[in-house]
Design a protein around this motif. Structure first.
Motif, PDB file in Angstrom:
ATOM      1  N   THR A  15      -2.026  11.639  -0.079  1.00 32.61           N
ATOM      2  CA  THR A  15      -1.877  10.234   0.269  1.00 32.61           C
ATOM      3  C   THR A  15      -0.435   9.799   0.076  1.00 32.61           C
ATOM      4  O   THR A  15       0.218  10.188  -0.894  1.00 32.61           O
ATOM      5  N   LEU A  16       0.050   9.001   1.022  1.00 35.94           N
ATOM      6  CA  LEU A  16       1.367   8.396   0.929  1.00 35.94           C
ATOM      7  C   LEU A  16       1.218   6.907   1.183  1.00 35.94           C
ATOM      8  O   LEU A  16       0.683   6.502   2.217  1.00 35.94           O
ATOM      9  N   ASN A  17       1.663   6.109   0.221  1.00 45.02           N
ATOM     10  CA  ASN A  17       1.678   4.650   0.368  1.00 45.02           C
ATOM     11  C   ASN A  17       3.127   4.209   0.414  1.00 45.02           C
ATOM     12  O   ASN A  17       3.894   4.521  -0.499  1.00 45.02           O
ATOM     13  N   ARG A  18       3.475   3.490   1.466  1.00 43.94           N
ATOM     14  CA  ARG A  18       4.834   2.948   1.581  1.00 43.94           C
ATOM     15  C   ARG A  18       4.735   1.435   1.472  1.00 43.94           C
ATOM     16  O   ARG A  18       4.020   0.794   2.248  1.00 43.94           O
ATOM     17  N   GLY A  19       5.438   0.884   0.498  1.00 44.96           N
ATOM     18  CA  GLY A  19       5.456  -0.557   0.303  1.00 44.96           C
ATOM     19  C   GLY A  19       6.640  -1.177   1.007  1.00 44.96           C
ATOM     20  O   GLY A  19       7.687  -0.547   1.159  1.00 44.96           O
ATOM     21  N   GLY A  20       6.481  -2.391   1.437  1.00 46.05           N
ATOM     22  CA  GLY A  20       7.531  -3.088   2.163  1.00 46.05           C
ATOM     23  C   GLY A  20       8.646  -3.582   1.257  1.00 46.05           C
ATOM     24  O   GLY A  20       8.723  -3.249   0.078  1.00 46.05           O
ATOM     25  N   CYS A  21       9.499  -4.389   1.835  1.00 45.69           N
ATOM     26  CA  CYS A  21      10.609  -5.001   1.123  1.00 45.69           C
ATOM     27  C   CYS A  21      10.726  -6.436   1.624  1.00 45.69           C
ATOM     28  O   CYS A  21       9.920  -6.885   2.427  1.00 45.69           O
ATOM     29  N   MET A  22      11.747  -7.140   1.191  1.00 46.65           N
ATOM     30  CA  MET A  22      11.931  -8.510   1.646  1.00 46.65           C
ATOM     31  C   MET A  22      12.429  -8.569   3.098  1.00 46.65           C
ATOM     32  O   MET A  22      12.454  -9.626   3.693  1.00 46.65           O
TER      33      MET A  22
END
Length: 173
Positions: A15-22
């Motif tokens: 599993t790979l989770n990529r979180g966003g940014c502003m």
């Protein structure tokens, strides 16, 4: 830490989770398990929501072997810099119930081995995530395979987003 032995019939989940940014960093998660890919698109991706694909079992084993050969199970659990407004990644693998997870928040700034970034990118590549993130080649076929309804508002949004990203071939399909 000793990695689990990868057997021909091992149950593998990556599993790979990529979180966003502003800003406009894409946020999504992807899970690869034996012969299935599950993509869940969040912000700044062409294909929001849940989507599925297939992958050959040998490709999944090859990807798992890369993680094991990179000594992923011995990596620290968390490589986080003391900064804000940056994207994050969490990569995990489970082989026959033996799980390892690594958090990467600007990890290269705090001594994270470069191989972790390579492994994250390898998961993206193996799953074909660019089709869902940027609307690139393979998106329409993947949507057709999952029975997607192209006569919906979501389809209109995907068309617009693909066009705004210069994906001419996808728009034409």
């Amino acid at each position: 830490v000793a990695a689990p032995v990868l057997r021909p019939n091992s149950a593998i989940v990556i599993t790979l989770n990529r979180g966003g940014c502003m800003g406009s960093c894409p946020s999504y998660s992807v899970t690869i398990a034996n012969q299935e890919i599950r993509f869940n698109g969040g912000g700044f991706v062409v294909a929001r929501g849940e989507h599925t694909g297939t992958i050959g079992p040998s490709q999944v084993r090859k990807l798992a072997k890369k993680l094991i050969d990179a000594d992923f199970y011995s990596m620290d659990d968390n490589y986080s810099a003391s900064v804000t407004d940056c994207p994050s990644s969490v990569l995990s693998i489970t082989v026959d119930g033996h799980r390892k997870k690594v958090m990467d928040y600007m990890g290269s700034w705090v001594g994270m081995p470069a191989v972790i970034t390579e492994l994250e990118d390898g998961v993206d590549l193996a799953a074909g995530n660019q089709r869902w993130i940027n609307g690139s080649e393979g998106l329409v076929q993947a949507l057709q395979a999952e029975g997607f309804n192209f006569k919906t508002y979501d389809a209109q949004i995907m068309l617009k987003e693909s066009a705004s990203r210069g994906q001419t071939a996808t728009v034409q399909e």
